[in-house]
Scaffold this motif. Structure first.
Motif, PDB file in Angstrom:
ATOM      1  N   ARG A 133      16.967  -7.693  11.834  1.00 37.60           N
ATOM      2  CA  ARG A 133      18.362  -7.294  12.055  1.00 37.60           C
ATOM      3  C   ARG A 133      18.416  -5.910  12.701  1.00 37.60           C
ATOM      4  O   ARG A 133      19.193  -5.668  13.608  1.00 37.60           O
ATOM      5  N   THR A 134      17.574  -4.993  12.183  1.00 37.56           N
ATOM      6  CA  THR A 134      17.491  -3.655  12.777  1.00 37.56           C
ATOM      7  C   THR A 134      16.016  -3.308  12.919  1.00 37.56           C
ATOM      8  O   THR A 134      15.257  -3.438  11.948  1.00 37.56           O
TER       9      THR A 134
ATOM     10  N   TRP B   9      19.572   2.588   3.497  1.00 42.15           N
ATOM     11  CA  TRP B   9      19.741   2.436   2.050  1.00 42.15           C
ATOM     12  C   TRP B   9      19.929   3.788   1.373  1.00 42.15           C
ATOM     13  O   TRP B   9      20.430   3.854   0.256  1.00 42.15           O
TER      14      TRP B   9
ATOM     15  N   ARG C 275       0.869  -1.174   0.000  1.00 36.84           N
ATOM     16  CA  ARG C 275       0.000   0.000   0.000  1.00 36.84           C
ATOM     17  C   ARG C 275       0.908   1.226   0.000  1.00 36.84           C
ATOM     18  O   ARG C 275       1.996   1.173   0.561  1.00 36.84           O
TER      19      ARG C 275
ATOM     20  N   THR D  86      12.643  -6.027   8.230  1.00 37.79           N
ATOM     21  CA  THR D  86      11.595  -5.252   8.901  1.00 37.79           C
ATOM     22  C   THR D  86      11.674  -3.778   8.496  1.00 37.79           C
ATOM     23  O   THR D  86      11.672  -2.886   9.333  1.00 37.79           O
TER      24      THR D  86
ATOM     25  N   LYS E 235      16.600   6.038   9.128  1.00 40.95           N
ATOM     26  CA  LYS E 235      16.130   5.105   8.095  1.00 40.95           C
ATOM     27  C   LYS E 235      14.740   5.583   7.729  1.00 40.95           C
ATOM     28  O   LYS E 235      14.059   6.193   8.566  1.00 40.95           O
TER      29      LYS E 235
ATOM     30  N   GLN F  31       4.619  -3.961   6.350  1.00 35.69           N
ATOM     31  CA  GLN F  31       3.276  -4.004   5.761  1.00 35.69           C
ATOM     32  C   GLN F  31       2.777  -5.442   5.619  1.00 35.69           C
ATOM     33  O   GLN F  31       1.601  -5.723   5.807  1.00 35.69           O
TER      34      GLN F  31
ATOM     35  N   SER G  45       9.827  -1.081   5.357  1.00 35.84           N
ATOM     36  CA  SER G  45       8.424  -0.809   4.978  1.00 35.84           C
ATOM     37  C   SER G  45       7.718  -2.047   4.436  1.00 35.84           C
ATOM     38  O   SER G  45       6.570  -2.313   4.785  1.00 35.84           O
ATOM     39  N   SER G  46       8.406  -2.807   3.570  1.00 36.43           N
ATOM     40  CA  SER G  46       7.747  -3.956   2.935  1.00 36.43           C
ATOM     41  C   SER G  46       7.409  -5.019   3.974  1.00 36.43           C
ATOM     42  O   SER G  46       6.272  -5.507   4.040  1.00 36.43           O
TER      43      SER G  46
HETATM   44  P1  NAP Z   1      14.405  -1.875   3.434  1.00 27.33           P
HETATM   45  O1  NAP Z   1      13.806  -0.706   4.055  1.00 27.33           O
HETATM   46  O2  NAP Z   1      15.775  -1.777   2.893  1.00 27.33           O
HETATM   47  O3  NAP Z   1      14.350  -3.046   4.514  1.00 27.33           O
HETATM   48  C1  NAP Z   1      15.020  -4.238   4.296  1.00 27.33           C
HETATM   49  C2  NAP Z   1      15.059  -5.016   5.565  1.00 27.33           C
HETATM   50  O4  NAP Z   1      15.744  -6.247   5.343  1.00 27.33           O
HETATM   51  C3  NAP Z   1      15.819  -4.305   6.683  1.00 27.33           C
HETATM   52  O5  NAP Z   1      15.173  -4.557   7.899  1.00 27.33           O
HETATM   53  C4  NAP Z   1      17.182  -4.975   6.618  1.00 27.33           C
HETATM   54  O6  NAP Z   1      17.908  -4.922   7.815  1.00 27.33           O
HETATM   55  C5  NAP Z   1      16.781  -6.392   6.284  1.00 27.33           C
HETATM   56  N1  NAP Z   1      17.858  -7.155   5.682  1.00 27.33           N
HETATM   57  C6  NAP Z   1      18.500  -6.922   4.517  1.00 27.33           C
HETATM   58  N2  NAP Z   1      19.435  -7.855   4.297  1.00 27.33           N
HETATM   59  C7  NAP Z   1      19.399  -8.691   5.360  1.00 27.33           C
HETATM   60  C8  NAP Z   1      20.136  -9.845   5.740  1.00 27.33           C
HETATM   61  N3  NAP Z   1      21.133 -10.308   4.973  1.00 27.33           N
HETATM   62  N4  NAP Z   1      19.815 -10.450   6.883  1.00 27.33           N
HETATM   63  C9  NAP Z   1      18.836  -9.993   7.660  1.00 27.33           C
HETATM   64  N5  NAP Z   1      18.094  -8.896   7.375  1.00 27.33           N
HETATM   65  C10 NAP Z   1      18.391  -8.254   6.236  1.00 27.33           C
HETATM   66  O7  NAP Z   1      13.499  -2.449   2.236  1.00 27.33           O
HETATM   67  P2  NAP Z   1      11.914  -2.341   2.054  1.00 27.33           P
HETATM   68  O8  NAP Z   1      11.220  -2.699   3.292  1.00 27.33           O
HETATM   69  O9  NAP Z   1      11.590  -3.124   0.824  1.00 27.33           O
HETATM   70  O10 NAP Z   1      11.667  -0.828   1.780  1.00 27.33           O
HETATM   71  C11 NAP Z   1      12.505  -0.086   0.915  1.00 27.33           C
HETATM   72  C12 NAP Z   1      11.863   1.245   0.634  1.00 27.33           C
HETATM   73  O11 NAP Z   1      10.825   1.066  -0.321  1.00 27.33           O
HETATM   74  C13 NAP Z   1      11.188   1.890   1.812  1.00 27.33           C
HETATM   75  O12 NAP Z   1      12.080   2.513   2.683  1.00 27.33           O
HETATM   76  C14 NAP Z   1      10.241   2.837   1.117  1.00 27.33           C
HETATM   77  O13 NAP Z   1      10.914   3.975   0.660  1.00 27.33           O
HETATM   78  C15 NAP Z   1       9.808   2.001  -0.076  1.00 27.33           C
HETATM   79  N6  NAP Z   1       8.566   1.288   0.254  1.00 27.33           N
HETATM   80  C16 NAP Z   1       7.442   2.044   0.421  1.00 27.33           C
HETATM   81  C17 NAP Z   1       6.271   1.440   0.762  1.00 27.33           C
HETATM   82  C18 NAP Z   1       5.062   2.279   0.942  1.00 27.33           C
HETATM   83  O14 NAP Z   1       4.805   3.219   0.245  1.00 27.33           O
HETATM   84  N7  NAP Z   1       4.274   1.979   1.899  1.00 27.33           N
HETATM   85  C19 NAP Z   1       6.212   0.074   0.938  1.00 27.33           C
HETATM   86  C20 NAP Z   1       7.365  -0.674   0.748  1.00 27.33           C
HETATM   87  C21 NAP Z   1       8.540  -0.049   0.406  1.00 27.33           C
HETATM   88  P3  NAP Z   1      18.904  -3.671   8.098  1.00 27.33           P
HETATM   89  O15 NAP Z   1      18.008  -2.505   8.396  1.00 27.33           O
HETATM   90  O16 NAP Z   1      19.716  -4.114   9.240  1.00 27.33           O
HETATM   91  O17 NAP Z   1      19.714  -3.461   6.851  1.00 27.33           O
END
Ligand code: NAP
Length: 527
Positions: free
Chosen positions: A201-202, A486, A48, A178, A321, A184, A180-181
């Motif tokens: 992890r964080t 990131w 979403r 943990t 973050k 959700q 945004s994805s």
């Molecule tokens: P993310 O914010 O980069 O989160 C990735 C998660 O995976 C983090 O908790 C990270 O831990 C963990 N991770 C990565 N590699 C790992 C490993 N080797 N072992 C254990 N944990 C690991 O990615 P995302 O959740 O896909 O979101 C990315 C961005 O997309 C968001 O910040 C946002 O800008 C956008 N987004 C927006 C929406 C929305 O509009 N609602 C929804 C989804 C995504 P660490 O923090 O320790 O690296």
């Protein structure tokens, strides 16, 4: 072609429309099977947008924004995808979009001043201009784990979700990640599966969305003067939420009662504007600490198990973050079928055929959901295999970080433009607004070149160096560089640590306008 556009998300679609309106021939190459970009790929449960739907939409056509009816404050992925489809049909875009067309290289030829785009199937097109509209978060980060090839269950990534969906009924599920994805997806998966284990992890800070059906009276009032609503949003730092101005006081100076009043109000309203309760949350550590501690207390008040509540409290600066917006995330950890595994001290040791081992203990799992994010901002651009002047690749030019001018262009790459590239406000804004700004600037720049008999535009090295220094300077005045986000490329091993987006939309827009009015200051224009 005048213009080859890569990507048929919201940026590529509007770029195509804008080119047509300017009388330019253009074609879009899209690796997916349909329009929508990030909303085409991210079909995970709970996906979403966390920007309100009345804002996360195009404003270039009054008819379009009047006729489209959003149903909820925050639109779901299927609804946003329907909107993208509607726009594509309404403006007859698909006849100039090639789907399932993976670009493998884009090469500049100095003698002809043309770019050649090559697709995976070998087809080639030459064009005067290239516009990369590949999105900031579209190259999935799929970390490998020891033994993951032996896992007998299924592994899926949120950013490449199977179109047919995933049935979690009766399954033991692991979510790794943990951000945004993950945040959700977790509450929805928890409701569907037998047992959910979250591997964290964080910890992230997340604010409730308080999503709801849109009030028809509110929609009518916005639509009665949509342009004023849009204009107000564009004057804010994140091009977002003009109706909820940022507070005027410092969180470090107000009384405990005032802090609680402001933050309780923002929490009750929900969403990304939570951080705007005070005027210095992202620049003053003392202020940020007070806001962060308020949220940490909130987490403790929601999550019943004290050990889990403690693990869910982030140690980082709030907002360092990307802030997350959720529906029932912390409450999910009160369910009997959900457990949390902390990876902060001990990472995942290995996968076995039937589970995941951490600290010597095996957690049995049937399906693994990787919510591990993206190689943000540069990943998808570098995958295009771009080679500019003198045979220099973009990968080489960006060896030490994504240097650029205005976040739109790169020295050594004439007639090449990026939409929401590194060095522009991009991911720190309502990206639809940034897209509009970039598309319109690129189209008017090409029209200017044509009108004045210029064949080539290229950022000078000096202008690029000053711009990079400016972006670094602005970032260093904030608390953004204080954690491994990131935004800094810190989630990808080996990626240069540079704060990539530029905070502050209105100042950015004025700077770009000044460059343009000043005869494209910082660019070499070649007759
Ligand atoms: P993310 O914010 O980069 O989160 C990735 C998660 O995976 C983090 O908790 C990270 O831990 C963990 N991770 C990565 N590699 C790992 C490993 N080797 N072992 C254990 N944990 C690991 O990615 P995302 O959740 O896909 O979101 C990315 C961005 O997309 C968001 O910040 C946002 O800008 C956008 N987004 C927006 C929406 C929305 O509009 N609602 C929804 C989804 C995504 P660490 O923090 O320790 O690296």
């Amino acid at each position: 072609m005048d213009v080859v556009i890569v990507g048929a998300g919201f940026a590529g679609m509007y770029m195509l429309h804008s080119c047509r309106q300017a009388g330019l021939s253009a074609i879009v190459y899209e690796r997916g099977g349909g329009v929508g970009g990030t909303w085409y790929w991210n079909r995970y449960p709970g996906a979403r947008c966390d920007v309100p739907s009345l804002e996360y939409s195009y404003q270039f056509s009054e008819d379009l924004q009047q006729e489209w009816e959003w149903t909820e404050k925050y639109a779901t992925q299927p609804e946003i995808l329907r909107y993208a489809e509607h726009v594509a049909d309404r403006f007859d875009l698909k006849r100039d979009i090639r789907f399932d067309a993976l670009v493998t290289s884009i090469t500049y030829d100095e003698t002809t001043n043309l770019w050649t785009t090559t697709l995976k199937d070998g087809e080639q097109t030459t064009s005067r201009f290239i516009v990369a509209a590949v999105g900031c978060l579209s190259s999935a980060n799929r970390p490998r784990f020891t033994g993951d090839e032996t896992f007998s269950g299924r592994i899926v990534h949120t950013g490449e979700w199977p179109h047919e969906g995933v049935d979690f009924t009766g399954k033991r599920v692991a979510v790794i990640g943990t951000g945004s994805s993950g945040i959700q997806a977790i509450p929805i998966i928890a409701e569907q599966c037998d047992h959910l284990t979250v591997f964290q992890r964080t910890a992230s800070f997340t604010i409730p969305a308080h999503n709801a059906p849109l009030d028809p009276q509110y929609v009518r009032s916005v639509k009665s003067d949509y342009s004023t609503f849009r204009a107000k949003n564009m004057l804010t730092r994140a091009a977002l939420g003009g109706d909820t101005p940022t507070g005027t006081s410092s969180a470090s100076e107000v009384s405990d009662e005032e802090l609680d009043r402001v933050l309780s109000e923002r929490w009750a309203k929900g969403g990304l504007l939570f951080l705007g309760g005070f005027n210095d949350s992202m620049v003053n550590k003392a202020s940020n600490d007070r806001v962060a501690n308020w949220v940490r207390d909130k987490i403790s008040s929601i999550v019943r198990d004290p050990q889990t509540a403690e693990l869910l409290q982030p140690e980082t600066v709030i907002g360092c973050k990307r802030l997350v917006v959720d529906s029932g995330y912390y409450e999910t950890f009160n369910r009997p079928n959900v457990s949390l595994v902390d990876l902060s001290e001990r990472p995942i040791e290995r996968f076995t055929p039937h589970g995941i081992v951490v600290d010597g203990a095996e957690h049995p799992v049937d399906i693994v959901v990787l919510a591990t994010g993206f190689d943000a901002m540069t990943g998808s651009l570098l995958k295009l295999g771009i080679t500019g002047r003198n045979g220099v690749s973009l990968a080489d030019a960006w060896n030490a970080g994504p240097v650029n001018y205005l976040g739109l262009t790169v020295h050594g790459f004439p007639n090449f433009f990026m939409i929401t590239g590194p060095g522009s406000p991009s991911v720190l804004t309502n990206v639809l607004v940034s897209i509009q700004h970039h598309v319109e600037w690129i189209t008017s720049t090409i029209s200017h070149l044509d009108a004045h008999g210029h064949h080539k535009i290229e950022a000078t090295k000096d202008a690029q160096d000053s711009w990079v220094a400016h972006v670094n300077g602005v970032a260093s005045m904030t608390l953004f560089p204080t954690c491994n986000s990131w935004y800094l490329g810190a989630n990808i091993p080996g990626k240069p640590r540079i704060f990539m987006p530029l905070p502050g939309f209105p100042d950015y827009v004025s700077r770009v306008s000044r460059v343009t009015e000043n005869h494209y200051d910082g660019f070499a224009l070649t007759p």
